[in-house]
Design an enzyme around this catalytic site. Structure first.
Site, short mmCIF file in Angstrom:
data_model
loop_
_atom_site.label_atom_id
_atom_site.label_comp_id
_atom_site.label_asym_id
_atom_site.label_seq_id
_atom_site.Cartn_x
_atom_site.Cartn_y
_atom_site.Cartn_z
N LYS A 12 38.84 0.28 99.92
CA LYS A 12 37.61 1.10 99.82
C LYS A 12 37.24 1.25 98.35
O LYS A 12 38.09 1.12 97.46
CB LYS A 12 37.79 2.48 100.46
CG LYS A 12 38.86 3.38 99.82
CD LYS A 12 38.40 4.20 98.64
CE LYS A 12 39.55 4.95 97.99
NZ LYS A 12 39.44 5.34 96.63
N PRO A 96 45.07 -4.96 95.05
CA PRO A 96 45.99 -4.57 93.99
C PRO A 96 46.61 -3.19 94.26
O PRO A 96 45.96 -2.33 94.85
CB PRO A 96 45.11 -4.55 92.73
CG PRO A 96 43.77 -5.02 93.11
CD PRO A 96 43.70 -5.21 94.58
N GLY A 100 43.44 2.52 92.89
CA GLY A 100 42.28 3.34 93.25
C GLY A 100 41.48 2.74 94.38
O GLY A 100 40.33 3.11 94.61
N LEU A 101 42.10 1.80 95.12
CA LEU A 101 41.39 1.10 96.19
C LEU A 101 41.96 1.43 97.58
O LEU A 101 41.59 0.80 98.57
CB LEU A 101 41.44 -0.41 95.95
CG LEU A 101 40.79 -0.88 94.63
CD1 LEU A 101 41.08 -2.36 94.38
CD2 LEU A 101 39.28 -0.66 94.67
N ALA A 102 42.85 2.40 97.63
CA ALA A 102 43.43 2.90 98.90
C ALA A 102 44.18 1.83 99.70
O ALA A 102 44.16 1.85 100.93
CB ALA A 102 42.35 3.55 99.77
N GLY A 104 47.45 1.22 100.17
CA GLY A 104 48.52 1.75 101.02
C GLY A 104 47.96 2.51 102.21
O GLY A 104 48.43 2.37 103.34
N SER A 106 45.12 2.04 103.64
CA SER A 106 44.50 1.11 104.58
C SER A 106 45.57 0.39 105.40
O SER A 106 45.37 0.15 106.60
CB SER A 106 43.63 0.11 103.82
OG SER A 106 42.83 -0.59 104.73
N ASP A 138 43.41 9.68 102.37
CA ASP A 138 42.44 8.60 102.57
C ASP A 138 42.64 7.84 103.88
O ASP A 138 41.87 6.95 104.21
CB ASP A 138 42.55 7.56 101.42
CG ASP A 138 41.91 8.08 100.14
OD1 ASP A 138 41.14 9.05 100.21
OD2 ASP A 138 42.20 7.49 99.08
P1 ATP Z 1 44.38 5.70 96.50
O1 ATP Z 1 43.11 4.99 96.12
O2 ATP Z 1 44.42 6.14 97.97
O3 ATP Z 1 44.82 6.76 95.54
P2 ATP Z 1 45.84 3.53 95.39
O4 ATP Z 1 45.04 2.31 95.71
O5 ATP Z 1 45.63 4.09 94.03
O6 ATP Z 1 45.55 4.61 96.48
P3 ATP Z 1 48.16 2.33 96.59
O7 ATP Z 1 47.89 0.90 96.35
O8 ATP Z 1 47.97 2.86 97.95
O9 ATP Z 1 47.36 3.24 95.55
O10 ATP Z 1 49.66 2.56 96.08
C1 ATP Z 1 50.14 3.75 95.51
C2 ATP Z 1 51.67 3.75 95.62
O11 ATP Z 1 52.02 3.88 96.99
C3 ATP Z 1 52.32 2.46 95.16
O12 ATP Z 1 52.78 2.61 93.85
C4 ATP Z 1 53.46 2.20 96.13
O13 ATP Z 1 54.70 2.53 95.59
C5 ATP Z 1 53.21 3.15 97.30
N1 ATP Z 1 52.96 2.46 98.60
C6 ATP Z 1 53.41 2.86 99.78
N2 ATP Z 1 53.03 2.05 100.76
C7 ATP Z 1 52.28 1.09 100.22
C8 ATP Z 1 51.59 -0.05 100.75
N3 ATP Z 1 51.62 -0.35 102.06
N4 ATP Z 1 50.89 -0.80 99.89
C9 ATP Z 1 50.86 -0.48 98.57
N5 ATP Z 1 51.52 0.56 98.02
C10 ATP Z 1 52.23 1.36 98.82
#
Ligand code: ATP
Length: 290
Positions: A12, A96, A100-102, A104, A106, A138
């Site tokens: 997202k 990545p 910041g793209l959610a 985990g 998703s 999220d």
């Molecule tokens: P948001 O935008 O919701 O804040 P994000 O994109 O910044 O999320 P994610 O990629 O979801 O962050 O990863 C944050 C942390 O969550 C990672 O450092 C990782 O250790 C942990 N994590 C747990 N499950 C997952 C997954 N399925 N994919 C990626 N990271 C995961």
């Protein structure tokens, strides 16, 4: 028979992100406009004989144990609905990590939807979204996908129509940003709050120019102050000619909206000159019905 389910878990972006105040329970009250984009992890769910949850991933930044949000999604369903079956969850990471793209969130949302099918639980999409909120703020939005206004700590979802078709170009600097850090450094009386109503109206009117004028993220100034390389990417993307440029979530990914494909290649090539992680994708208009 070998039972497998394949799902796409899309990222997202926040077209608008406002933080209203800090709540007594420690969470921040937010108001955001989010939309899913066609940059997606692939999740494969496979029934296994052993009564356990197994995570398989090649990405060394993604945990393969109970810290994985997809694992937590499976555990929640297993315990709540007393499922005595095992599953292997293979995650092919494209989004990545910590960007910041959610990503985990998703993965967790796709796991909820897929296991509902694999285990024949017959839960509605609203029930899955409510379960998602127990895993992370999220996750509810990711269960539905599409475009929505999210309030509360992000788990209250109001669906809206999607923006008119356009390109989204994303660039992620090679730094990880801790969401908790960004919130800790946020001073709500010192930031410019985006006009969410104007964004919603622009989307309802399918007015691309007005969408571009109203993108805004209250967390951006914090991340830009702490990580100057994010600002560098922003300036480059603006100079290369994106129609609107904003950081997504707590960063560090920066995205640009681009109306015309003719301009996309130039921006993409320009960014690739100094940034390893650049993607050009479309907004995903459809939301999940189950
Ligand atoms: P948001 O935008 O919701 O804040 P994000 O994109 O910044 O999320 P994610 O990629 O979801 O962050 O990863 C944050 C942390 O969550 C990672 O450092 C990782 O250790 C942990 N994590 C747990 N499950 C997952 C997954 N399925 N994919 C990626 N990271 C995961």
């Amino acid at each position: 028979m070998d039972k497998r389910i394949l799902l796409k878990a899309p990222a997202k972006i926040n077209l608008s992100l406002d933080v209203l105040h800090k709540r007594a329970d420690g969470y921040h009250e937010v108001k955001m406009v989010m939309t899913t984009i066609d940059l997606a992890d692939r999740i494969e769910l496979r029934a296994i004989d052993e009564n356990k949850i197994r995570i398989v991933t090649q990405n060394r930044f993604v945990p393969d144990d109970e810290r994985n949000l997809a694992y937590q999604a499976a555990k929640l369903l297993k315990e709540r609905y007393e499922v005595n079956k095992g599953v292997e969850i293979s995650i092919s990471k494209v989004i990545p990590v910590a960007a910041g793209l959610a990503g985990g969130s998703s993965d967790a949302a796709a796991t909820l939807r897929g296991l509902n099918q694999l285990w024949g639980l017959d839960l509605t999409i609203d029930e899955l979204a409510r379960l998602g909120a127990e895993i992370g703020s999220d996750v509810s939005f990711c269960v539905y996908g599409g475009t929505a206004i999210a309030t509360g700590r992000g788990e209250k979802i109001e669906h809206i129509i999607s923006p008119p078709p356009c390109w989204v170009i994303l660039a992620k600097p090679t730094i990880g940003v801790s969401t908790a850090d960004i919130y800790r450094n946020l001073k709500l009386d010192e930031v410019n709050h985006p006009d969410i109503e104007a964004m919603v109206q622009a989307i309802n009117n399918q007015d691309f120019k007005s969408i571009c004028e109203n993108v805004g993220n209250v967390l951006e100034s914090v991340t830009l102050r702490l990580y100057p390389e994010v600002n560098h990417i922003k300036s480059k993307m603006i100079n290369f000619g994106a129609d609107a440029v904003l950081m997504s979530g707590s960063g560090p990914t920066v995205y640009g909206l681009v109306q015309y494909q003719s301009r996309l290649q130039r921006i993409y090539n320009g960014l690739r000159g100094f940034c390893d992680h650049v993607y050009a994708v479309r907004i995903l208009g459809n939301r999940n019905e189950s």
